[in-house]
Scaffold this motif. Sequence first.
Motif, PDB file in Angstrom:
ATOM      1  N   LYS A 130      25.220  45.507  37.268  1.00  0.00           N
ATOM      2  CA  LYS A 130      26.609  45.867  37.529  1.00  0.00           C
ATOM      3  C   LYS A 130      27.131  45.266  38.822  1.00  0.00           C
ATOM      4  O   LYS A 130      26.426  45.203  39.832  1.00  0.00           O
ATOM      5  N   ILE A 131      28.383  44.855  38.771  1.00  0.00           N
ATOM      6  CA  ILE A 131      29.123  44.493  39.971  1.00  0.00           C
ATOM      7  C   ILE A 131      29.785  45.762  40.465  1.00  0.00           C
ATOM      8  O   ILE A 131      30.495  46.438  39.716  1.00  0.00           O
ATOM      9  N   VAL A 132      29.553  46.112  41.723  1.00  0.00           N
ATOM     10  CA  VAL A 132      29.980  47.415  42.217  1.00  0.00           C
ATOM     11  C   VAL A 132      31.217  47.335  43.115  1.00  0.00           C
ATOM     12  O   VAL A 132      31.905  48.341  43.303  1.00  0.00           O
ATOM     13  N   ASP A 133      31.518  46.163  43.651  1.00  0.00           N
ATOM     14  CA  ASP A 133      32.683  46.045  44.529  1.00  0.00           C
ATOM     15  C   ASP A 133      33.957  45.934  43.699  1.00  0.00           C
ATOM     16  O   ASP A 133      34.059  45.101  42.799  1.00  0.00           O
ATOM     17  N   TRP A 134      34.934  46.792  44.020  1.00  0.00           N
ATOM     18  CA  TRP A 134      36.172  46.862  43.237  1.00  0.00           C
ATOM     19  C   TRP A 134      36.891  45.515  43.208  1.00  0.00           C
ATOM     20  O   TRP A 134      37.272  45.020  42.138  1.00  0.00           O
ATOM     21  N   GLU A 135      37.110  44.924  44.374  1.00  0.00           N
ATOM     22  CA  GLU A 135      37.849  43.657  44.437  1.00  0.00           C
ATOM     23  C   GLU A 135      37.104  42.545  43.717  1.00  0.00           C
ATOM     24  O   GLU A 135      37.734  41.667  43.104  1.00  0.00           O
ATOM     25  N   GLU A 136      35.785  42.571  43.775  1.00  0.00           N
ATOM     26  CA  GLU A 136      35.018  41.550  43.066  1.00  0.00           C
ATOM     27  C   GLU A 136      35.154  41.725  41.559  1.00  0.00           C
ATOM     28  O   GLU A 136      35.238  40.737  40.806  1.00  0.00           O
ATOM     29  N   MET A 137      35.188  42.972  41.101  1.00  0.00           N
ATOM     30  CA  MET A 137      35.410  43.227  39.678  1.00  0.00           C
ATOM     31  C   MET A 137      36.765  42.665  39.239  1.00  0.00           C
ATOM     32  O   MET A 137      36.877  41.999  38.204  1.00  0.00           O
ATOM     33  N   VAL A 138      37.784  42.929  40.029  1.00  0.00           N
ATOM     34  CA  VAL A 138      39.131  42.433  39.699  1.00  0.00           C
ATOM     35  C   VAL A 138      39.152  40.910  39.706  1.00  0.00           C
ATOM     36  O   VAL A 138      39.750  40.272  38.825  1.00  0.00           O
ATOM     37  N   ARG A 139      38.482  40.314  40.694  1.00  0.00           N
ATOM     38  CA  ARG A 139      38.475  38.849  40.785  1.00  0.00           C
ATOM     39  C   ARG A 139      37.849  38.229  39.542  1.00  0.00           C
ATOM     40  O   ARG A 139      38.390  37.277  38.970  1.00  0.00           O
ATOM     41  N   HIS A 140      36.711  38.768  39.096  1.00  0.00           N
ATOM     42  CA  HIS A 140      36.081  38.237  37.884  1.00  0.00           C
ATOM     43  C   HIS A 140      36.974  38.450  36.662  1.00  0.00           C
ATOM     44  O   HIS A 140      37.091  37.564  35.805  1.00  0.00           O
ATOM     45  N   ALA A 141      37.604  39.617  36.578  1.00  0.00           N
ATOM     46  CA  ALA A 141      38.420  39.931  35.408  1.00  0.00           C
ATOM     47  C   ALA A 141      39.676  39.069  35.326  1.00  0.00           C
ATOM     48  O   ALA A 141      40.140  38.739  34.233  1.00  0.00           O
TER      49      ALA A 141
END
Length: 460
Positions: free
Chosen positions: A442-453
Amino acid sequence: MTTPPRPLRVAVIGAGPAGIYASDLLIRNEEVEVFVDLFEQMPAPFGLIRYGVAPDHPRIKGIVKSLHNVLDKPHLRLLGNVTVGRDVTVEELREYYDAVVFSTGAVADRELNIPGIDASGSYGAADFVGFYDGNPRFERSWDLSARSVAVIGVGNVGLDVARILAKTGDELRVTEIPDNVYESLSRNRATEVHVFGRRGPAQVKFTPQELKELDHSPTINVVVDPADIDYDAASEEARRASKSQDLVCQILEQYAIREAKEAPHTLQIHLFENPVEVLHRDGSVVGLRTERTELDGRGGVRSTGKFTDWPVQAVYRAVGYRSDAVAGVPFDFERNVIPNDGGHVLDNAGVERIPGLYATGWIKRGPVGLIGNTKSDAKETTDMLISDAVNGALEVPTFTDPEAITELLDARGVPFTTWEGWHRLDSAERALGEAEGRERKKIVDWEEMVRHAREVPVCI
């Protein structure tokens, strides 16, 4: 009977199982064509299936596959990373949709009002679950220095918490946990985990599979005191009325009579022990005081006046989840649900229906029941909504263009995520896992999740 002259547009708030099942029922109904926008506060969908199920339970996480099939349908659009009440208000949503369905679930801990519960080292189970499931809204590290730990509550969440505390970090590294979770779990010093319930084996809320799976770990010795295996007439009736409850009793009985298993960690389930106080010194947990109970002949228990102090250095309360209010929507702060009549949202007095607003899932009925309950609950709500639509009881929204809502979010600078974005995030997590021989990390950092999405693939 009047049929709407155009397709309905419905906003469903919350992309956990309740919201996804409601969306599926809406778009599959045969009376009215429905397009659903599924709003989710997190950058990724699936709610407690992604962030509430222990990482060593891949069997339960298989539910995600069926939820995927729903979200792949053309009449359903995912809009993630959107907080209703902040990025867009409920009143504004009513201008863009014929109806709004709230399925925001329950992620906070229910309170346990006993002395000392706020001491350092006393935690809510939901917070710990959020940590080990890599939920970006929760802590990134956890103090696991306690050698003896108490878990209050005899439901599956309490069992999950106890099992994670009793396992080693290396046992869990093969799952999808992120690095920060592994680092904390690898420093876990707990060798004794005590699970406390105030009633007997016929009243615990474990499911048989989860209880039986405790023994699958080679590092855990599960213990039940034979004195805790007791039934009255009402308890025997509860066993006869439920095959599942009878199996739970049988498993507890087997744990009680078997020889001790050689293992570095002991997980003991204590029944008929009612927690009455968290003991602390200098503000930190040093023990848990319980009062012994006994069956009262009616399936309940009564006090015996016998107290025991258990020397523990941490206490986790797993006494249930609690829903939070949604800004702009009536809320019953005693029951922690949106007032409703089975589907329609009611005013704060619980009397008048608010046109176009509906509720389903735990925000509607409270945090009880399993997936089957969630499906039947969603059907009750969506049947009401479709009936209202067919009978002309829904108001026509001001904006009917499907792109109007995304244009509003864009204008406000809201970096919303989509179903296509989830596939990109999913691929990134799978790639991280594959590099370590795991299915996913899992990617746990919120901003990193948004960046990938939101990252647009480059075409070469």
